[in-house]
Design a protein around this motif. Structure first.
Motif, PDB file in Angstrom:
ATOM      1  N   LEU A   6      65.279  66.674 -72.749  1.00 25.32           N
ATOM      2  CA  LEU A   6      65.742  67.938 -72.181  1.00 25.32           C
ATOM      3  C   LEU A   6      64.552  68.708 -71.628  1.00 25.32           C
ATOM      4  O   LEU A   6      63.497  68.759 -72.248  1.00 25.32           O
ATOM      5  CB  LEU A   6      66.427  68.777 -73.258  1.00 25.32           C
ATOM      6  CG  LEU A   6      67.637  68.146 -73.935  1.00 25.32           C
ATOM      7  CD1 LEU A   6      68.116  69.022 -75.073  1.00 25.32           C
ATOM      8  CD2 LEU A   6      68.755  67.912 -72.937  1.00 25.32           C
ATOM      9  N   GLU A   7      64.751  69.333 -70.498  1.00 28.85           N
ATOM     10  CA  GLU A   7      63.700  70.149 -69.914  1.00 28.85           C
ATOM     11  C   GLU A   7      63.590  71.458 -70.692  1.00 28.85           C
ATOM     12  O   GLU A   7      64.599  72.146 -70.896  1.00 28.85           O
ATOM     13  CB  GLU A   7      64.017  70.436 -68.455  1.00 28.85           C
ATOM     14  CG  GLU A   7      64.034  69.214 -67.574  1.00 28.85           C
ATOM     15  CD  GLU A   7      64.441  69.550 -66.150  1.00 28.85           C
ATOM     16  OE1 GLU A   7      64.298  70.718 -65.732  1.00 28.85           O
ATOM     17  OE2 GLU A   7      64.913  68.639 -65.468  1.00 28.85           O
ATOM     18  N   ALA A   9      62.546  74.379 -69.817  1.00 27.88           N
ATOM     19  CA  ALA A   9      63.033  75.538 -69.057  1.00 27.88           C
ATOM     20  C   ALA A   9      64.555  75.629 -69.115  1.00 27.88           C
ATOM     21  O   ALA A   9      65.121  76.722 -69.238  1.00 27.88           O
ATOM     22  CB  ALA A   9      62.560  75.466 -67.608  1.00 27.88           C
ATOM     23  N   ARG A  10      65.224  74.498 -69.034  1.00 26.31           N
ATOM     24  CA  ARG A  10      66.694  74.494 -69.115  1.00 26.31           C
ATOM     25  C   ARG A  10      67.149  74.858 -70.517  1.00 26.31           C
ATOM     26  O   ARG A  10      68.103  75.601 -70.696  1.00 26.31           O
ATOM     27  CB  ARG A  10      67.238  73.114 -68.727  1.00 26.31           C
ATOM     28  CG  ARG A  10      68.735  72.980 -68.928  1.00 26.31           C
ATOM     29  CD  ARG A  10      69.468  72.786 -67.617  1.00 26.31           C
ATOM     30  NE  ARG A  10      70.859  72.448 -67.843  1.00 26.31           N
ATOM     31  CZ  ARG A  10      71.831  73.342 -67.833  1.00 26.31           C
ATOM     32  NH1 ARG A  10      71.577  74.612 -67.573  1.00 26.31           N
ATOM     33  NH2 ARG A  10      73.068  72.969 -68.041  1.00 26.31           N
ATOM     34  N   PHE A  11      66.482  74.334 -71.528  1.00 26.67           N
ATOM     35  CA  PHE A  11      66.792  74.670 -72.927  1.00 26.67           C
ATOM     36  C   PHE A  11      66.693  76.188 -73.119  1.00 26.67           C
ATOM     37  O   PHE A  11      67.589  76.816 -73.670  1.00 26.67           O
ATOM     38  CB  PHE A  11      65.814  73.936 -73.854  1.00 26.67           C
ATOM     39  CG  PHE A  11      66.104  74.108 -75.311  1.00 26.67           C
ATOM     40  CD1 PHE A  11      66.955  73.241 -75.965  1.00 26.67           C
ATOM     41  CD2 PHE A  11      65.494  75.119 -76.045  1.00 26.67           C
ATOM     42  CE1 PHE A  11      67.206  73.372 -77.321  1.00 26.67           C
ATOM     43  CE2 PHE A  11      65.740  75.271 -77.394  1.00 26.67           C
ATOM     44  CZ  PHE A  11      66.608  74.394 -78.038  1.00 26.67           C
ATOM     45  N   ARG A  12      65.598  76.765 -72.637  1.00 27.63           N
ATOM     46  CA  ARG A  12      65.390  78.209 -72.757  1.00 27.63           C
ATOM     47  C   ARG A  12      66.472  78.992 -72.006  1.00 27.63           C
ATOM     48  O   ARG A  12      66.990  79.983 -72.490  1.00 27.63           O
ATOM     49  CB  ARG A  12      64.019  78.583 -72.224  1.00 27.63           C
ATOM     50  CG  ARG A  12      63.685  80.065 -72.386  1.00 27.63           C
ATOM     51  CD  ARG A  12      62.310  80.338 -71.869  1.00 27.63           C
ATOM     52  NE  ARG A  12      61.360  79.614 -72.692  1.00 27.63           N
ATOM     53  CZ  ARG A  12      60.292  80.143 -73.236  1.00 27.63           C
ATOM     54  NH1 ARG A  12      60.007  81.394 -73.039  1.00 27.63           N
ATOM     55  NH2 ARG A  12      59.482  79.422 -73.964  1.00 27.63           N
ATOM     56  N   ARG A  13      66.828  78.522 -70.813  1.00 26.58           N
ATOM     57  CA  ARG A  13      67.849  79.213 -70.009  1.00 26.58           C
ATOM     58  C   ARG A  13      69.211  79.178 -70.691  1.00 26.58           C
ATOM     59  O   ARG A  13      69.904  80.184 -70.778  1.00 26.58           O
ATOM     60  CB  ARG A  13      67.953  78.596 -68.620  1.00 26.58           C
ATOM     61  CG  ARG A  13      68.953  79.319 -67.732  1.00 26.58           C
ATOM     62  CD  ARG A  13      68.889  78.822 -66.284  1.00 26.58           C
ATOM     63  NE  ARG A  13      69.807  79.565 -65.476  1.00 26.58           N
ATOM     64  CZ  ARG A  13      71.073  79.187 -65.254  1.00 26.58           C
ATOM     65  NH1 ARG A  13      71.546  78.087 -65.772  1.00 26.58           N
ATOM     66  NH2 ARG A  13      71.847  79.931 -64.499  1.00 26.58           N
ATOM     67  N   VAL A  14      69.594  78.007 -71.177  1.00 28.52           N
ATOM     68  CA  VAL A  14      70.900  77.874 -71.839  1.00 28.52           C
ATOM     69  C   VAL A  14      70.970  78.783 -73.063  1.00 28.52           C
ATOM     70  O   VAL A  14      71.920  79.550 -73.228  1.00 28.52           O
ATOM     71  CB  VAL A  14      71.176  76.400 -72.220  1.00 28.52           C
ATOM     72  CG1 VAL A  14      72.338  76.289 -73.193  1.00 28.52           C
ATOM     73  CG2 VAL A  14      71.457  75.585 -70.963  1.00 28.52           C
ATOM     74  N   HIS A  17      71.376  82.672 -73.231  1.00 32.50           N
ATOM     75  CA  HIS A  17      72.720  83.253 -73.207  1.00 32.50           C
ATOM     76  C   HIS A  17      73.223  83.609 -74.597  1.00 32.50           C
ATOM     77  O   HIS A  17      74.348  84.081 -74.766  1.00 32.50           O
ATOM     78  CB  HIS A  17      73.703  82.297 -72.523  1.00 32.50           C
ATOM     79  CG  HIS A  17      73.550  82.304 -71.039  1.00 32.50           C
ATOM     80  ND1 HIS A  17      72.515  81.659 -70.399  1.00 32.50           N
ATOM     81  CD2 HIS A  17      74.287  82.893 -70.082  1.00 32.50           C
ATOM     82  CE1 HIS A  17      72.625  81.857 -69.096  1.00 32.50           C
ATOM     83  NE2 HIS A  17      73.682  82.593 -68.878  1.00 32.50           N
ATOM     84  N   ARG A 153      69.581  86.906 -71.979  1.00 28.49           N
ATOM     85  CA  ARG A 153      69.319  86.372 -70.645  1.00 28.49           C
ATOM     86  C   ARG A 153      67.987  86.870 -70.068  1.00 28.49           C
ATOM     87  O   ARG A 153      67.889  87.250 -68.915  1.00 28.49           O
ATOM     88  CB  ARG A 153      70.471  86.670 -69.697  1.00 28.49           C
ATOM     89  CG  ARG A 153      71.740  85.928 -70.097  1.00 28.49           C
ATOM     90  CD  ARG A 153      72.896  86.242 -69.216  1.00 28.49           C
ATOM     91  NE  ARG A 153      72.605  85.789 -67.857  1.00 28.49           N
ATOM     92  CZ  ARG A 153      73.375  86.053 -66.819  1.00 28.49           C
ATOM     93  NH1 ARG A 153      74.493  86.735 -66.982  1.00 28.49           N
ATOM     94  NH2 ARG A 153      73.046  85.612 -65.621  1.00 28.49           N
TER      95      ARG A 153
END
Length: 184
Positions: A6-7, A9-14, A17, A153
């Motif tokens: 998993l990237e 940045a994507r983990f942090r973005r998800v 929320h 967010r």
């Protein structure tokens, strides 16, 4: 990519929320006070009274907390964004411009926090690039009657005002339910 593919940045973005409260975890030792901004905090148990927080493995403040064996949890109020930013920055002299007083353990209680808890380190568990610290609550502070500081967010936010005359939400009812095993 992380070990799971998993990237970061994507983990942090998800998981950005997932709204969290903002705390400052503190301690004091022969070198003076230390602390860091922490969103990964939660109450854990009523009996015995336990809380948990997560700290980076290489955190200097965590090293000092572990050595001291005690820490304070400062729950930030909606008017304390600047305090969160200060304790989220590296290398800053975080306590120079702030008023604080020692909790019974000596851990700093920051002025004007929403509330606070004084804790003793009970257990430490590995958690990837972090440690999961469980603390036994030894003292509790008073509560201010204002909203908490929240992070959601990638931004600070706060709760909407609510009437004390409204019935409690389902979650409030579940948390105070006498037979918690009914819903866990």
């Amino acid at each position: 990519m992380t070990a799971a593919g998993l990237e970061p940045a994507r983990f942090r973005r998800v998981f950005g929320h997932f709204g969290t409260g903002v705390t400052v975890i503190t301690t004091a030792d022969a070198d003076g006070p230390a602390g860091f901004a922490c969103q990964s905090f939660a109450p854990l148990s009523l009996d015995p009274p336990l809380v948990l927080f997560c700290a980076r493995n290489e955190s200097e403040t965590w090293r000092r907390i572990r050595a001291a064996g005690v820490f304070g949890v400062n729950v930030l109020a909606s008017d304390q964004r600047d305090v969160s930013r200060l304790f989220g920055a590296r290398g800053a002299d975080r306590f120079a411009a702030l008023d604080w007083a020692p909790a019974p353990s000596g851990a700093p209680v920051l002025a004007d926090v929403l509330t606070w808890a004084d804790c003793a380190v009970e257990a430490v568990h590995p958690g990837g690039d972090h440690v999961i610290v469980i603390g036994r609550v030894t003292a509790l502070g008073p509560c201010r009657d204002i909203p908490p500081l929240l992070f959601y967010r990638g931004r600070y936010t706060s709760t909407a005002p609510s009437s004390p005359y409204e019935p409690p939400e389902v979650v409030d009812t579940l948390l105070s339910w006498p037979r918690h095993t009914d819903w866990i």
